[in-house]
Design an enzyme around this catalytic site. Sequence first.
Site, mmCIF file in Angstrom:
data_model
loop_
_atom_site.group_PDB
_atom_site.id
_atom_site.type_symbol
_atom_site.label_atom_id
_atom_site.label_comp_id
_atom_site.label_asym_id
_atom_site.label_seq_id
_atom_site.Cartn_x
_atom_site.Cartn_y
_atom_site.Cartn_z
ATOM 1 N N ARG A 192 0.773 -1.282 -0.130
ATOM 2 C CA ARG A 192 -0.070 0.100 0.019
ATOM 3 C C ARG A 192 0.998 1.261 0.012
ATOM 4 O O ARG A 192 0.669 2.239 -0.738
ATOM 5 C CB ARG A 192 -1.095 0.010 1.328
ATOM 6 C CG ARG A 192 -1.979 -1.077 1.044
ATOM 7 C CD ARG A 192 -2.950 -1.237 2.344
ATOM 8 N NE ARG A 192 -4.132 -2.127 2.159
ATOM 9 C CZ ARG A 192 -4.552 -2.885 3.043
ATOM 10 N NH1 ARG A 192 -4.272 -2.569 4.415
ATOM 11 N NH2 ARG A 192 -5.400 -3.730 2.715
ATOM 12 N N HIS A 224 0.829 -5.653 11.719
ATOM 13 C CA HIS A 224 0.045 -5.300 10.661
ATOM 14 C C HIS A 224 -1.207 -4.598 10.952
ATOM 15 O O HIS A 224 -1.649 -4.822 12.100
ATOM 16 C CB HIS A 224 -0.362 -6.570 10.012
ATOM 17 C CG HIS A 224 -1.707 -6.454 9.020
ATOM 18 N ND1 HIS A 224 -1.658 -5.940 7.863
ATOM 19 C CD2 HIS A 224 -3.013 -6.892 9.262
ATOM 20 C CE1 HIS A 224 -2.664 -5.707 7.483
ATOM 21 N NE2 HIS A 224 -3.755 -6.277 8.132
HETATM 22 N N1 LIG Z 1 -3.595 -10.378 7.101
HETATM 23 C C1 LIG Z 1 -4.439 -9.314 6.401
HETATM 24 O O1 LIG Z 1 -3.925 -8.405 5.922
HETATM 25 C C2 LIG Z 1 -5.760 -9.678 6.053
HETATM 26 C C3 LIG Z 1 -6.430 -9.040 5.052
HETATM 27 C C4 LIG Z 1 -7.794 -9.596 4.973
HETATM 28 C C5 LIG Z 1 -8.463 -10.487 5.819
HETATM 29 N N2 LIG Z 1 -7.644 -10.934 6.777
HETATM 30 C C6 LIG Z 1 -8.241 -11.978 7.574
HETATM 31 O O2 LIG Z 1 -8.303 -13.346 6.865
HETATM 32 C C7 LIG Z 1 -9.390 -13.918 7.634
HETATM 33 C C8 LIG Z 1 -10.409 -14.570 6.679
HETATM 34 O O3 LIG Z 1 -10.793 -13.413 5.889
HETATM 35 P P1 LIG Z 1 -12.137 -13.670 4.754
HETATM 36 O O4 LIG Z 1 -12.508 -12.158 4.012
HETATM 37 O O5 LIG Z 1 -11.592 -14.715 3.940
HETATM 38 O O6 LIG Z 1 -13.299 -14.492 5.663
HETATM 39 P P2 LIG Z 1 -14.497 -15.221 5.028
HETATM 40 O O7 LIG Z 1 -15.506 -15.021 6.508
HETATM 41 O O8 LIG Z 1 -14.946 -14.645 3.735
HETATM 42 O O9 LIG Z 1 -13.970 -16.652 5.073
HETATM 43 C C9 LIG Z 1 -13.748 -17.383 6.139
HETATM 44 C C10 LIG Z 1 -13.809 -18.863 6.137
HETATM 45 O O10 LIG Z 1 -12.989 -19.608 7.282
HETATM 46 C C11 LIG Z 1 -13.926 -20.601 7.399
HETATM 47 N N3 LIG Z 1 -13.561 -21.293 8.763
HETATM 48 C C12 LIG Z 1 -13.858 -20.478 9.753
HETATM 49 N N4 LIG Z 1 -13.449 -21.138 10.970
HETATM 50 C C13 LIG Z 1 -12.821 -22.151 10.337
HETATM 51 C C14 LIG Z 1 -12.117 -23.370 11.044
HETATM 52 N N5 LIG Z 1 -12.169 -23.574 12.238
HETATM 53 N N6 LIG Z 1 -11.535 -24.605 9.925
HETATM 54 C C15 LIG Z 1 -11.872 -24.366 8.808
HETATM 55 N N7 LIG Z 1 -12.650 -23.296 8.083
HETATM 56 C C16 LIG Z 1 -13.022 -22.254 8.764
HETATM 57 C C17 LIG Z 1 -15.353 -20.323 7.178
HETATM 58 O O11 LIG Z 1 -16.099 -21.279 6.898
HETATM 59 C C18 LIG Z 1 -15.181 -19.414 6.058
HETATM 60 O O12 LIG Z 1 -15.239 -20.142 4.758
HETATM 61 C C19 LIG Z 1 -10.127 -13.050 8.379
HETATM 62 O O13 LIG Z 1 -9.673 -13.285 9.909
HETATM 63 C C20 LIG Z 1 -9.911 -11.623 8.111
HETATM 64 O O14 LIG Z 1 -9.714 -10.732 9.136
HETATM 65 C C21 LIG Z 1 -6.376 -10.742 7.021
#
Ligand SMILES: NC(=O)c1ccc[n+]([C@@H]2O[C@H](COP(=O)([O-])OP(=O)(O)OC[C@H]3O[C@@H](n4cnc5c(N)ncnc54)[C@H](O)[C@@H]3O)[C@@H](O)[C@H]2O)c1
Length: 317
Positions: A151, A175
Site C-alpha cells: 500500500r 500489521h
Molecule cells: N492479514 C491481512 O492483511 C488480512 C487481510 C484480509 C483479511 N484478513 C483476515 O483473513 C481472515 C479471512 O477473511 P475472509 O474475508 O476470507 O473471511 P470469510 O468469512 O470470507 O472466510 C472465512 C472462512 O473460514 C472458514 N472457517 C472459519 N473457521 C474455520 C475453521 N475452524 N476451520 C476451517 N475453516 C474455517 C469459514 O467457513 C469461511 O469459509 C479474517 O480473519 C480476516 O480478518 C487478513
Amino acid sequence: MKIGVIGAGSVGVGVCNYLLTLGSVSELILLDKNLERAEGEAFDFRHTAALTFSKNTHLVPTDDYLTLIGADIVVITAGAQIKQGQTRVDLAEINSQIGVDIAKEVERVAPNATLIVVSNPCDIVAHFIATNTKFPRSKVISSGCVIDTARLMSIVANRVNLDPKNVFGYVLGEHGSNCFTPKSLISIAGQPADYYCDTHHIDRICADELLESVKQAGYEIFKRKQNTTHGIAASVFRIIQAIMINERSVLPIATLLNGEYGLHDVVLSVPTVVGKNGAEAVLSHPFTEEEMATLKQIANNVDEVVAQIAAKTGLDK
Ligand SMILES: NC(=O)c1ccc[n+]([C@@H]2O[C@H](COP(=O)([O-])OP(=O)(O)OC[C@H]3O[C@@H](n4cnc5c(N)ncnc54)[C@H](O)[C@@H]3O)[C@@H](O)[C@H]2O)c1
C-alpha cells in the site's frame, strides 16, 4: 509442490486464484469446515483448467486434514471477521484459538510445512501458533506488513506518477494500525525520496501523513466492500513464490523474534530473507534511536494483547 489453503472465504479463494493462474503447484488443497463452500469454489475453479493459460493443478476441496498429508506450505485464512461491537482483543481471542486448533491439525499431517498466517490479527495468531506447536519459528510466518508495504509503494507511486515497483520502502511492526515506516528507507527510482521530489518539483512526502494513508487504506476498502481480498491475496502469493522458488527475497513478513533488535518472543514485521526454509534470516537494520524506540513501543503493545489472550484462553504465551 503441495499447498494447502485453509478457509474457502474471500481471502482463501483469492490466494487460490493467484496460485492457479500464476503459480506452479501440482496439488492445491482447499480446506474449509464448510465442505460445500470449499467444493463450490473448487468445482468453479476446475473449469478454468480447460483454458490455455491455466496449468492443470490438481485442486481438492475438503474438510479433512488428512488430505493435507505432506503439504509443503499451508496458508491459514480461516477465522472470523471483526463484528460490530467487538474489540480487537475479542477477535484476537477467537482467531488465536481457531489458528492454534488448525495448526495442531496441520502439525499431525504436515509437520515440515511452512505456515503462512493471514487470519487477523495475523501477528497475534501467528504468535500463539508458534508458541503452542512444534513448528520452528522460521516456519510460522505471519503475512504481516507485506500488504501494508504494498500500500505504501502504491500511494507514493501514485503521488509521483511512477510504477509502484520503482518505489522502495517498508512498513514494519504489527500489521494494521500498530506499525511505522522508517522515512530514511523510502526511495523513488533508487533516489532518496526528498531528492526525487525536489528535482521533479513535487511536494516532499511527509512520512507521518504517508503512514496515516497506509493505515487508512484497509479501512477505506473494508468500509465499501466489508472485506479486503485482492491486495492480501497478492501479498500471500508473493510470500509463497519466495518460498516456492527459493528466492531469498527480503520481505516485511513477521516471525517470532529471537533477540533481533533486542526483542524476544514477539511477532513483528522486520525485513526478513524468505526462501525455501521459510524465514531464513532477520536482517539487522541500522534504525535510528527514535525508530528503535517506536519498534519497542509497538512490541510492548503486542505483548500486552498476547498476555491478555493467554490469560483468557490458557494458550501458552
Ligand atoms: N492479514 C491481512 O492483511 C488480512 C487481510 C484480509 C483479511 N484478513 C483476515 O483473513 C481472515 C479471512 O477473511 P475472509 O474475508 O476470507 O473471511 P470469510 O468469512 O470470507 O472466510 C472465512 C472462512 O473460514 C472458514 N472457517 C472459519 N473457521 C474455520 C475453521 N475452524 N476451520 C476451517 N475453516 C474455517 C469459514 O467457513 C469461511 O469459509 C479474517 O480473519 C480476516 O480478518 C487478513
